[in-house]
Each structure stands twice: as structure tokens, then as C-alpha cells.
Design an enzyme around this catalytic site. Structure first.
Site, mmCIF file in Angstrom:
data_model
loop_
_atom_site.group_PDB
_atom_site.id
_atom_site.type_symbol
_atom_site.label_atom_id
_atom_site.label_comp_id
_atom_site.label_asym_id
_atom_site.label_seq_id
_atom_site.Cartn_x
_atom_site.Cartn_y
_atom_site.Cartn_z
ATOM 1 N N THR A 118 0.821 -1.209 0.000
ATOM 2 C CA THR A 118 0.000 0.000 0.000
ATOM 3 C C THR A 118 0.858 1.263 0.000
ATOM 4 O O THR A 118 1.981 1.273 0.526
ATOM 5 C CB THR A 118 -0.891 0.026 1.260
ATOM 6 O OG1 THR A 118 -1.553 1.287 1.373
ATOM 7 C CG2 THR A 118 -0.082 -0.208 2.532
ATOM 8 N N TYR A 128 -1.827 0.230 10.193
ATOM 9 C CA TYR A 128 -2.018 -0.445 8.907
ATOM 10 C C TYR A 128 -0.777 -0.287 8.034
ATOM 11 O O TYR A 128 -0.234 -1.258 7.495
ATOM 12 C CB TYR A 128 -3.247 0.115 8.193
ATOM 13 C CG TYR A 128 -3.348 -0.308 6.746
ATOM 14 C CD1 TYR A 128 -3.420 -1.664 6.400
ATOM 15 C CD2 TYR A 128 -3.359 0.633 5.717
ATOM 16 C CE1 TYR A 128 -3.497 -2.058 5.066
ATOM 17 C CE2 TYR A 128 -3.447 0.247 4.393
ATOM 18 C CZ TYR A 128 -3.510 -1.099 4.072
ATOM 19 O OH TYR A 128 -3.575 -1.492 2.752
#
Length: 345
Positions: free
Chosen positions: A130, A154
Site C-alpha cells: 500500500t 495499517y
């Protein structure tokens, strides 16, 4: 377009294990493999995935990516030769509330899966990563060489997984890994076989499609005072089918040249603002989207756009980069999902 990295022919792709293949991106990657005639095995716990999204041509196994005994059995029984790893938690807000869950599932289970794959002689491993590994960035297009500086659990869970995989490659020269860093994934399979089906949607386009299909009353624009062309945040949106094609190219690169580690940005290198996305959805639907201005959300950068080298490295040729095409596919899928009764997960 010619690739810089060596690639094996598509016809030489071995059977592929797709973890998280009952989710949005994983199911589209599985479709891309099946469309190319590749034997595809989907492994998914169905905790956040939907059985309805698993392609009909895939072999489905219910279970966790971190279950080493199960993964070893699947690799052996199905003759698996490569892994596409999508199984992960993806909510920034949830990661702040439950950091241990994210480190366990995104980092711990990835490490377990990679260890099992390596022990079973798998030579190619691609893990979805990501742009959150970059943190806020500086408002300029982000190169893959930009500092890794996440601002939430995250992002850190993915950054830790990337680092562990890179170290495994350094220690095992017959093991190749690619970590594509996504920006904003959008759209749906053009043949309407899969798309987003989130229980708690947080992606802009999916939320706007919920408004257009009567599932929400209005759309909230978080921040209209950013230093951008219309005051709303700008993001790099990439069609999920183009993303899936890039994953197959990365698999081919990993299989062609053992002992390599690749971190690659996957974006188009161009941004669209929140307002522009909503305008595009209104254009394709012919319906106005009720809008409400809200405050900025903490941690939201003004601009997040990729400096993507995937075209040059892989010969990647996106087919669906037009914004109206992307949002049109997303809206068509949401309408089809409701008609078929595919439940949000």
C-alpha cells in the site's frame, strides 16, 4: 511497450495460489489468471471475503493464509508454483483501534505464508502492499524511493511485512518477491463478475455509488480547503483490472529471475479530486449526488499520487485509465450486486 525486467511467457505460468481471493482485488486477480488459462486456487477465510466473489473457474479452499499445515497441503496437492497474497486487513481506522490484529494478520500471517511457500520450493511470491507505507508524503508524486514512514498501524504492518520479505530474498537466492504498493483501487471487472462488496465501505467511489443506489442519503466531502485545484483532496485512482494485469506481470518477473526483490508503485501517475470523481459519476449516471461539506479528516494528505515505474519496468499497459470508465464500471457493479443479492462483507 517493452519491459525492462525479464518476464516468462504467460503460457508458462504455473498453478497459482491466491490468498484473499474472495475479496475485491484478490477475486479480480483470480479472474485475470483464469482468463489466461492458469490453474488458480483461492484460499480465503471468508471473514471479510464473500464466497460469491470467488470465480467459478477457481478451486476454492476455506482457511487462513497463516495456517501452515493447510497451505503446505494445498501447495503439494495442487502443484502450486507461485503465490499472490492479498489476504489482509485494510482499514486505517480499525488498525488504530486494534493494532495487534493488524500486526498479527498483515505481518504475522504474511511471514508464516512466505515461510511455508519457501519451504515448499515456491520461487515467486507477490504481496499486495500500500501507499500507506509512505505516510503523508510531500504533496508531490511519490517515487518508490520515497521514505517509508507510515503514520498508522495499517501502514506499519505492511512496511514490516515488506521488510521481512526483502530479508528472506536476501537469504534465499532462489526466492523472488514483489510488493506492489497500491494507491486508490477503483472500478470493477468489466464483465461484471466481481467488484467491491464492503460491509463498511470507506472508499470514495463505493460510498458515492451507495448514494446513487439509494443506500445512503448523501455524500460527505471531508475538506474543501486543501491547496488543490478545487479545494478537495486529490488521489491516484487505478482500475482494479489494470491492477490485476500488473500482478500477473510481477509474477512473470519473479519467475523469470530468481533471487530478486521488487517494490513497485501501482498507480497511473495522475490524480483526480473528490469533486472530479463525483462529477464523473454524475455524468455517467445522469443523476445528481447530494453533497455535504465536512471538516478535514486527521491524517488525510491534500495530494497522494504515484510516480509509477510499472509501465517501464513491466511493459504494463493500462486499459481503463479513463475516470468515467472507472466510475461507470463501479456503479454498474453496485447495481448488479444489489440485483443479485451479493451481500456486503
Amino acid at each position: 511497450m517493452n519491459a525492462i525486467l525479464p518476464l516468462i511467457p504467460e503460457t508458462e505460468l504455473p498453478p497459482v495460489l491466491v490468498t484473499g481471493g474472495a475479496g475485491y482485488i484478490g477475486s479480480n486477480a483470480a479472474l485475470a489468471l483464469i482468463d489466461r488459462g492458469v490453474k488458480t486456487v483461492v484460499l480465503d477465510s471468508l471473514v471479510t471475503g464473500s464466497r460469491a466473489l470467488v470465480p467459478a473457474g477457481a478451486i476454492f479452499v476455506e482457511g487462513r493464509a497463516g495456517d501452515q499445515a493447510l497451505v503446505e497441503r494445498v501447495i503439494r496437492d495442487q502443484g502450486i508454483g507461485a503465490v499472490l497474497h492479498f489476504a489482509a486487513r485494510i482499514s486505517v481506522a480499525e488498525s488504530v483501534e486494534q493494532p495487534a490484529l493488524y500486526y498479527r494478520e498483515n505481518f504475522g500471517e504474511t511471514l508464516s505464508l512466505a515461510q511455508t511457500a519457501l519451504a515448499c520450493g515456491i520461487g515467486a511470491f507477490v504481496m499486495s502492499s500500500t501507499a500507506a507505507v509512505y505516510g503523508d508524503g510531500d504533496g508531490q508524486p511519490l517515487a518508490v524511493t520515497a521514505p517509508v514512514a507510515p503514520i498508522n498501524p495499517y501502514g506499519w504492518s505492511k512496511a514490516f511485512a515488506e521488510r521481512a520479505l526483502a530479508d528472506m530474498v536476501a537469504a534465499n537466492r532462489n526466492f523472488s518477491v514483489a510488493c506492489p504498493r497500491y494507491f486508490n483501487v477503483a472500478g470493477a471487472d468489466p464483465l461484471m463478475r466481481s467488484g467491491q462488496a464492503s460491509l463498511h465501505p470507506h472508499h470514495l467511489i463505493e460510498l458515492a455509488c451507495h448514494v446513487l443506489t439509494g443506500q445512503r442519503e448523501r455524500f460527505t466531502i471531508f475538506g474543501r480547503d486543501y491547496p488543490t485545484r478545487d479545494g478537495s483532496g486529490v488521489r491516484d485512482y487505478v482500475h482494479v483490472t489494470d491492477l490485476a494485469d500488473a500482478h500477473i506481470l510481477l509474477l512473470r518477473a519473479c519467475l523469470a529471475d530468481p533471487g530478486q526483490y521488487h517494490a513497485v508503485n501501482l498507480g497511473y501517475g495522475q490524480g483526480a479530486s473528490v469533486i472530479e470523481v463525483l462529477d464523473a459519476l454524475e455524468a455517467v449516471s445522469g443523476t445528481a449526488i447530494p453533497r455535504h461539506d465536512g471538516p478535514r479528516r486527521a491524517g488525510d494528505p491534500a495530494v497522494l499520487v504515484a510516480h509509477s515505474q510499472a509501465r517501464e519496468l513491466l511493459g504494463w499497459q493500462p486499459r481503463f485509465a479513463d475516470l468515467e470508465t472507472m466510475v461507470g464500471h463501479a456503479l454498474a457493479w453496485e447495481r448488479r450486486r444489489l440485483a443479485l443479492g451479493v451481500a456486503n462483507r
